[in-house]
Write an enzyme that holds these catalytic residues in place. Sequence first.
Site, PDB file in Angstrom:
ATOM      1  N   GLU A  89       0.857  -1.193   0.000  1.00 44.65           N
ATOM      2  CA  GLU A  89       0.000   0.000   0.000  1.00 44.65           C
ATOM      3  C   GLU A  89       0.889   1.237   0.000  1.00 44.65           C
ATOM      4  OE1 GLU A  89      -2.764   0.324   3.325  1.00 44.65           O
ATOM      5  OE2 GLU A  89      -2.819   2.500   3.088  1.00 44.65           O
ATOM      6  N   ARG A  94       0.462  10.382   0.211  1.00 48.49           N
ATOM      7  CA  ARG A  94       0.778  11.441   1.175  1.00 48.49           C
ATOM      8  C   ARG A  94       2.017  12.218   0.789  1.00 48.49           C
ATOM      9  NH1 ARG A  94       0.444   8.026   6.760  1.00 48.49           N
ATOM     10  NH2 ARG A  94      -1.411   6.889   6.121  1.00 48.49           N
ATOM     11  N   LYS A 136     -11.283  -1.399   6.060  1.00 51.75           N
ATOM     12  CA  LYS A 136     -10.134  -1.118   6.921  1.00 51.75           C
ATOM     13  C   LYS A 136     -10.710  -0.662   8.265  1.00 51.75           C
ATOM     14  CE  LYS A 136      -6.408   2.356   7.152  1.00 51.75           C
ATOM     15  NZ  LYS A 136      -5.178   2.752   6.466  1.00 51.75           N
TER      16      LYS A 136
HETATM   17  C1  3PG Z   1      -1.600   4.689   8.128  1.00 53.03           C
HETATM   18  O1  3PG Z   1      -2.413   4.824   7.234  1.00 53.03           O
HETATM   19  O2  3PG Z   1      -0.880   5.597   8.580  1.00 53.03           O
HETATM   20  C2  3PG Z   1      -1.477   3.353   8.662  1.00 53.03           C
HETATM   21  O3  3PG Z   1      -2.572   3.103   9.421  1.00 53.03           O
HETATM   22  C3  3PG Z   1      -0.208   3.090   9.351  1.00 53.03           C
HETATM   23  O4  3PG Z   1      -0.327   3.145  10.704  1.00 53.03           O
HETATM   24  P1  3PG Z   1       0.956   2.788  11.571  1.00 53.03           P
HETATM   25  O5  3PG Z   1       2.009   3.797  11.187  1.00 53.03           O
HETATM   26  O6  3PG Z   1       0.521   2.922  12.988  1.00 53.03           O
HETATM   27  O7  3PG Z   1       1.346   1.392  11.203  1.00 53.03           O
END
Ligand code: 3PG
Length: 223
Positions: free
Chosen positions: A56, A60, A144
Amino acid sequence: MSLSNQLTNPIANQWQISPKDLFAQGKIVPVLVIKDVADALPIAEAILQSGIKVLEVTLRTPSALDVIKEIATHLPQAIIGAGTVTNAQMLQQARDAGAKFAISPGLTKDLLKAGQEGDIALIPGISSISELMDGIDYGYDHLKFFPAEASGGVKAIKSISGPFPDIKFCPTGGININNINEYLALPNVACCGGSWLVTDELVKNKNWAGITQLCNEALVQIK
Ligand code: 3PG
C-alpha cells in the site's frame, strides 16, 4: 436471505481483484510513505523478496502517484495499491497510475459511490458502527479498521463481529510485530496493515536488506 447475499455488490464484479482475494494474498500489508521515486523499486523489491505481495503506497507525498506507476510498470508480480485515498479524484488518479486497489482511512458517500463505479477494489475505512453501516449500505463488506489501536483495537473488532459477523477487516494504525497476532486471531480479521516494516531510518540509509529482514521477522512471528 443471508447477510452476505444482501451485501453482494454487482459493481464489485468489475473490480480487477475482489477484496476477498486481496485480503487472502497475505496477512501483512506494508503501509508505505515513499518520498523519492528512486526508492520505489528497491523498497518494493525488498518487500517482495520476503514473499509479501501486497503493498500500500499512501498518497501522502507529491511523488506517490509516480511511485505507484513505477512499481506497477516494473514489478507486475506486486499487488500494488494506493492508500490514503480520501476522495473520488484520488481514486481515479490511483487507478490511472496503475493501482490495483485503493484503501481509505475513512469513507464518504461520494467515495463509496465512486468505488462502486470504478474498476479497482476500494477498501473504505471505518472506526464506528454507523460508518460501518454506511459502508454496508453501499455493498462494502471488506473494510479497513482505522486507527485500530486508538479506536479500541482487538476488543472493538471482536465486539463488532457479534452484530456484523460477515464483515472482514484489515485493521491498521498502531499494529506492529508485538500485537499483530492478537488481531490475526480474530475471525473477522483477514490481514493487518502497518508502517513498521519500512522505517525512515532504513530508507535513509538505503538499507534494503534491513527491510527484507523486518518483513521476514514479521512473517515468522505470525506463523
Ligand atoms: C496509516 O495509514 O498511517 C497506517 O494506518 C499506518 O499506521 P501505523 O504507522 O501505525 O502502522
